[in-house]
Scaffold this motif. Structure first.
Motif, PDB file in Angstrom:
ATOM      1  N   GLU A 180      39.271  38.466  45.731  1.00  0.00           N
ATOM      2  CA  GLU A 180      39.146  37.455  46.778  1.00  0.00           C
ATOM      3  C   GLU A 180      39.506  38.049  48.129  1.00  0.00           C
ATOM      4  N   GLU A 181      38.791  37.621  49.161  1.00  0.00           N
ATOM      5  CA  GLU A 181      39.126  38.005  50.536  1.00  0.00           C
ATOM      6  C   GLU A 181      39.046  36.774  51.426  1.00  0.00           C
ATOM      7  N   THR A 182      40.109  36.581  52.221  1.00  0.00           N
ATOM      8  CA  THR A 182      40.123  35.496  53.199  1.00  0.00           C
ATOM      9  C   THR A 182      40.389  36.106  54.576  1.00  0.00           C
ATOM     10  N   ASP A 183      40.591  35.265  55.553  1.00  0.00           N
ATOM     11  CA  ASP A 183      40.897  35.755  56.892  1.00  0.00           C
ATOM     12  C   ASP A 183      42.272  36.407  56.965  1.00  0.00           C
ATOM     13  N   THR A 184      43.142  36.116  55.980  1.00  0.00           N
ATOM     14  CA  THR A 184      44.528  36.586  56.056  1.00  0.00           C
ATOM     15  C   THR A 184      44.924  37.585  54.970  1.00  0.00           C
ATOM     16  N   TYR A 185      44.174  37.693  53.878  1.00  0.00           N
ATOM     17  CA  TYR A 185      44.597  38.596  52.812  1.00  0.00           C
ATOM     18  C   TYR A 185      43.435  39.073  51.949  1.00  0.00           C
ATOM     19  N   TRP A 186      43.720  40.145  51.184  1.00  0.00           N
ATOM     20  CA  TRP A 186      42.862  40.607  50.096  1.00  0.00           C
ATOM     21  C   TRP A 186      43.630  40.437  48.788  1.00  0.00           C
ATOM     22  N   LEU A 187      42.932  40.068  47.724  1.00  0.00           N
ATOM     23  CA  LEU A 187      43.539  39.980  46.400  1.00  0.00           C
ATOM     24  C   LEU A 187      42.766  40.894  45.458  1.00  0.00           C
ATOM     25  N   PHE A 188      43.481  41.835  44.824  1.00  0.00           N
ATOM     26  CA  PHE A 188      42.864  42.820  43.944  1.00  0.00           C
ATOM     27  C   PHE A 188      43.372  42.677  42.517  1.00  0.00           C
ATOM     28  N   ALA A 189      42.540  43.090  41.570  1.00  0.00           N
ATOM     29  CA  ALA A 189      42.944  43.262  40.178  1.00  0.00           C
ATOM     30  C   ALA A 189      42.827  44.739  39.839  1.00  0.00           C
ATOM     31  N   PHE A 190      43.663  45.196  38.897  1.00  0.00           N
ATOM     32  CA  PHE A 190      43.594  46.591  38.480  1.00  0.00           C
ATOM     33  C   PHE A 190      44.196  46.746  37.095  1.00  0.00           C
ATOM     34  N   GLN A 191      43.916  47.880  36.461  1.00  0.00           N
ATOM     35  CA  GLN A 191      44.566  48.213  35.196  1.00  0.00           C
ATOM     36  C   GLN A 191      45.636  49.248  35.481  1.00  0.00           C
TER      37      GLN A 191
END
Length: 227
Positions: free
Chosen positions: A113-124
């Motif tokens: 997810e990306e918004t005007d204020t942050y990025w959200l990442f998933a990873f292993q």
């Protein structure tokens, strides 16, 4: 604090080859101050095995660590002395070779997810010792997420959670493994520092031993203590 040192050591570097988001994430990890204890004082409140310790770290003092309270009561002098010694020992136990290790398996970083204020990442997650069979089996069943704040470009939190029961070795089953680290500015305009650590491990061993352990640490009352 030893938990924090070990985990910070794993978060320093991120393989960038072939991953368009790797540089962005690597920059966010690099913004976390690793030498904040040189110039900053803070209060640490830690709860483990139903016991809460409140201590104050100040690099201007000797010893730098002062135990303020144990479960809300005034600590004894032996408790103060043991606490100060343990804090020094835990920091040394973090090792000197953690820097440069990575925690994200190459090719698994995914923007959720990306918004005007942050990025959200998933990873292993990637264990630092891939030759260790138990460690490799453990990380295989753990998912990671991390949130990066755009204003200041820093990691706000990182989560590690198991997606199914983990059997790292014969006779041991871990039903729940949850770890969250949060970060933020020490003060307005200050360096990015740890704000909290939450760890929980639940499971059993050899059908007879059950365990459900948790650790909670909060870092507050930051004060600049440099020259």
């Amino acid at each position: 604090m030893r938990t924090l040192i070990l985990l910070l050591g794993l978060l320093v570097a991120l393989p960038a080859a072939g991953d368009p988001n790797a540089e962005l994430v690597s920059r966010a990890f690099a913004s976390i101050s690793k030498d904040f204890e040189d110039d900053w004082a803070y209060t640490e409140i830690s709860t483990e095995e139903e016991q809460t310790f409140t201590g104050r770290y100040d690099p201007r003092l000797e010893p730098a660590w002062t135990l303020i309270s144990v479960d809300g009561r005034e600590p004894s002098e032996p408790e103060r002395e043991e606490y100060a010694v343990r804090k020094v020992r835990d920091k040394r136990g973090g090792g000197e070779d953690d820097d440069g290790e990575n925690m994200i398996r190459p090719g698994t970083l995914e923007l959720l997810e990306e918004t005007d204020t942050y990025w959200l990442f998933a990873f292993q997650p990637l264990d630092e010792d891939e030759e260790d069979d138990a460690a490799r089996k453990f990380m295989k069943h753990v998912d990671g997420t991390l949130k990066i704040i755009k204003d200041g470009h820093y990691v706000e939190y990182m989560d590690l959670r198991n997606k199914k029961a983990i059997r790292p070795i014969i006779g041991v089953k871990i039903s729940a493994f949850n770890t969250r680290l949060t970060f933020g500015p020490a003060t307005e305009g200050g360096p990015i520092v740890p704000k909290s650590i939450d760890v929980r491990v639940k499971g059993g061993a050899f059908l007879a031993v059950k365990f459900d352990t948790s650790e909670r640490v909060r870092f507050t009352a930051w004060e600049y203590a440099g020259e």
